[in-house]
Design an enzyme around this catalytic site. Structure first.
Site, PDB file in Angstrom:
ATOM      1  CD  GLU A  77      19.427  50.638  26.701  1.00  0.00           C
ATOM      2  OE1 GLU A  77      18.907  50.555  27.836  1.00  0.00           O
ATOM      3  OE2 GLU A  77      19.795  49.631  26.060  1.00  0.00           O
ATOM      4  CB  SER A 336      71.813  48.567 -11.896  1.00  0.00           C
ATOM      5  OG  SER A 336      72.660  47.560 -12.392  1.00  0.00           O
TER       6      SER A 336
END
Length: 760
Positions: A77, A336
């Site tokens: 680029e 429990s």
């Protein structure tokens, strides 16, 4: 001349400054916000959420991106990115000349800075638009460093469809972070932003490959990459796939993004391989249950105090299983599972030690009458066995001594979260204080962290805070009690139980069989499992020990924690104690030591046997006068010749005690005039060990039970279930199923007697 030049220069600078003020740069991430991504502890994505526009964009920096990609990008680029002021005049002139000569665009003239300018401030593709782009590029270079501009490009570049930014693209197309890109993958992502729709590998793999290979050849020809890159890249095909919607721990991820809406990247403490294993195991395990059944799993690392595995639903997205509901956070009755903490706090309060004599027998606590899950009573039992067998009456008895409000306050002050429908009461022992799986896992993890309760955090780097829940000694005792439990009531072979993993665990079942729990702790991990129906519907026939425990043990074996259990902390004393008084054997006279048990004591504490919180007073050690023949008598009687000390069993334990040790054998039953001074309760019929025959022509057998002595009111229990109460000595009932039965009768004075009979 110099003066005019200086004035012109100043005017130009002022003009540029005014233009910059009048036309400021758009805030880079004001309109283009990041999507939110929840990742595992190692950075692997668990679940991603698009932004409001449906765009997938994940934050990154040049330091977090593969060098392969940065090299390919800059040479493709903008070779002179670090040298130009935002615009490359040579590239612009070359691109313009080629366009005039060929009538089409041959090569672009835009720099990376100009591409970022276009992404931040879109313009029309006209000469005026190009001038605007150039101006914005110069403006970018004025305000940002090269690294900041490169970072903007890495986060905003388009990669086809809803994907923007190299990190999101890498995950979407390759299922990995941009830090792990190979040369072939880096080259492909470098060329994509020029024409993201044309080069999408999921749509045009052949076209994408040609463009990729062309760039690789250019890099090799330019000496940027070695010649071997051509061969390596040629072997790597372009495979079309989508990974940008990972779906691991989806419910936890949803919770985290709602808690931190402005944080793009949320790094959790979860381990991705374990999370994958949990989801597969949950899917397989749920297949044996009806469609409306759900489950939740949580695994905590004890050292870091952070969750490493989390499953809020066994089948996320399933409508039948309500898979969108996070059951790890759902507030349910814990059954429990709170009992270990009642015992732990009772140890800290000096009420009991590990082998304290507790009595499992019918009890009335004001208007509350607990019963056991099995339907039978066990009589005298150690605190350790009462806990591992999850007996209800001893747990409620301990809570009555602790005080429900005090217990609740202690737990809440330590950081535990509960929901009550009323003021704290004794039913808390059996699940009346609602909580969730996350809280239970945190509570059990405290057993392996010196009794310190941690506030759960799912973020890897968030600070963990803890508060004391119980002493390190009590926490260790509870862990050892649960680790060494005898599970004769469960159909599990020793090889698959997880004891080899030093796992201590507890189960729970809520009232109505709505919630099945199993929570276990080993030296390294704490594991919690919930199974039930998310809509709260009952599941008859299911309970924690049989429904949730097998999955807990599978998880324990999956984690394979073979770490040796911790040694007892200082202050734990291993010694022998005597029943029924509960004192050390060395300090108890032999005639008062009727049974010996091995116990852990907390320091110098030596708690005596607890008397019933309601209904019994006095001491278990009493002085009694004997006749010359050794018969108990009253001191005022003429035949009283010797005073001795005796040890009595708690009144509630009498039905299970040998007759020679019962009160009617050790205390005077008659006065000096031979008139009765006490009326012990005896079951006359059925006799102990009686057998009844069920004739083939009958469906049941009627039995008339009879007692003698005792108080005015009698309470009759068959296998732990109250048959009724009466003011006389008789009770009629019938039995129909062959087997052994337990008949227990108690009175309003605390007397009781028990027999067992059989129907054949």
């Amino acid at each position: 001349m110099k003066k005019r030049f200086a004035i012109a220069l100043i005017c130009t600078a002022v003009s540029l400054w005014l233009l910059d003020r009048l036309f400021p740069l758009p805030a880079p991430y004001q309109e283009k916000r990041f999507s939110q991504v929840v990742v595992a502890a190692d950075g692997q994505p668990l679940r991603a959420f698009a932004d409001k526009q449906g765009i997938w964009r994940q934050p990154t920096t040049p330091a977090q991106v593969s060098a392969n990609y940065l090299t390919a990008l800059l040479h493709y680029e903008d070779k002179f990115f670090y040298w130009h002021p935002g615009v490359n005049p040579y590239a612009l002139v070359r691109a313009g000349w080629q366009w005039l000569r060929h009538g089409r665009i041959v090569s672009g003239g835009s720099t990376l800075t100009m591409q970022v300018a276009r992404l931040l401030s879109p313009h029309r593709r006209t000469p005026l638009g190009k001038l605007q782009q150039i101006a914005r590029s110069l403006q970018l270079e004025w305000h940002y460093s090269k690294q900041e501009i490169l970072t903007l490009y890495l986060n905003l570049a388009p990669f086809g469809g809803p994907i923007e930014g190299v990190e999101a693209a890498s995950h979407a197309y390759f299922g990995k972070s941009a830090a792990q890109l190979s040369q072939a993958e880096a080259a492909l992502l470098a060329i994509m932003p020029q024409a993201p729709s044309r080069f999408r590998p999921d749509r045009y793999p052949q076209r994408a490959r040609q463009a990729r290979d062309k760039l690789v050849k250019r890099l090799v020809d330019g000496g940027i990459w070695p010649t071997t890159a051509l061969t390596d890249v040629a072997l790597e095909p372009v495979i079309a796939q989508h990974h940008y919607r990972p779906m691991l721990a989806p419910l936890l991820a949803r919770r985290l993004v709602s808690q931190y809406p402005n944080q793009p990247l949320l790094q959790s403490s979860l381990q991705k391989p374990l999370q994958q294993a949990l989801q597969q195991l949950a899917t397989d395990y749920l297949s044996q249950y009806p469609l409306h059944t759900g489950l939740a799993i949580m695994v905590l690392d004890n050292q870091s105090q952070r969750p490493i595995g989390y499953l809020g639903s066994g089948e996320f997205g399933s409508r039948q299983r309500l898979g969108y509901v996070d059951m790890a956070q759902a507030v349910r009755s814990p059954g429990s599972t709170l009992k270990p903490f009642i015992y732990g706090l009772a140890i800290d309060q000096g009420l009991i030690h590990s082998a304290s004599l507790l009595v499992d027998a019918p009890r009335f606590f004001s208007d509350y009458r607990p019963a056991n899950f099995s339907g039978k009573f066990q009589g005298p039992i150690t605190a350790a066995d009462a806990l591992t067998r999850s007996l209800n009456v001893p747990a409620v008895e301990l809570l009555a001594h602790l005080g429900p409000k005090q217990f609740y306050t202690r737990m809440v002050n330590a950081g535990a979260k509960f929901r009550l429908s009323d003021t704290p009461g004794l039913p808390i022992a059996l699940g009346a204080a609602s909580t969730n799986l996350e809280q239970l896992v945190a509570l059990y993890a405290s057993l392996m962290n010196d009794g310190q309760l941690a506030r759960i955090s799912y973020l890897k780097d968030e600070k963990i805070t803890t508060r004391p829940l119980m002493s390190p000694q009590a926490a260790w005792m509870i862990y050892e009690i649960l680790r060494n439990q005898r599970r004769t009531d469960q159909p599990f072979d020793e090889n698959v139980t997880g004891r080899r993993n030093n796992l201590a665990w507890k189960t729970g079942t809520s009232h109505g069989h709505r919630d099945m729990w199993a929570v276990g702790v080993s030296p390294k991990y704490t594991i919690g499992v919930w199974i039930g129906r998310p809509d709260g519907t009952s599941m008859p026939g299911h309970f924690g020990a049989r429904t949730a425990t097998p999955l807990l043990l599978m998880l324990a074996n999956l984690l394979a924690d073979n770490t040796p259990p911790p040694a007892a902390p200082p202050g734990v004393i291993d010694t022998t104690i005597c029943w029924p008084l509960g004192k050390r054997a060395l300090q108890t006279p032999p005639e008062l030591c009727q049974e010996q048990h091995q116990a852990w004591l907390l320091g110098d504490q030596e708690p005596a046997t607890l008397l019933a919180a309601e209904g019994e007073n006095g001491s278990l050690m009493q002085s009694v006068w004997l006749t010359a023949e050794g018969t108990p008598t009253l001191q005022r009687c003429d035949d009283a010749v010797q005073q001795v000390k005796i040890a009595l069993w708690p009144l509630l334990a009498e039905p299970w005690v040998a007759k020679s040790q019962r009160r009617h054998q050790q205390l005077p039953m008659h006065g000096c005039d031979n008139q009765p001074v006490a009326r012990p309760l005896f079951v006359v019929t059925p006799r102990q060990g009686s057998r009844y025959l069920l004739p083939p022509t009958q469906s049941s057998v009627a039995i008339t039970a009879k007692v003698m002595g005792g108080g005015n009111i009698k309470y009759w229990y068959l296998d732990g279930e109250l048959l009724g109460q009466s003011n006389n000595q008789l009770q009629r009932f019938s039995v129909s199923a062959p087997g052994r039965y337990q008949l227990l009768v108690s009175d309003n004075l605390g007397n009781s007697d028990l027999v067992e009979f059989e129907l054949k």
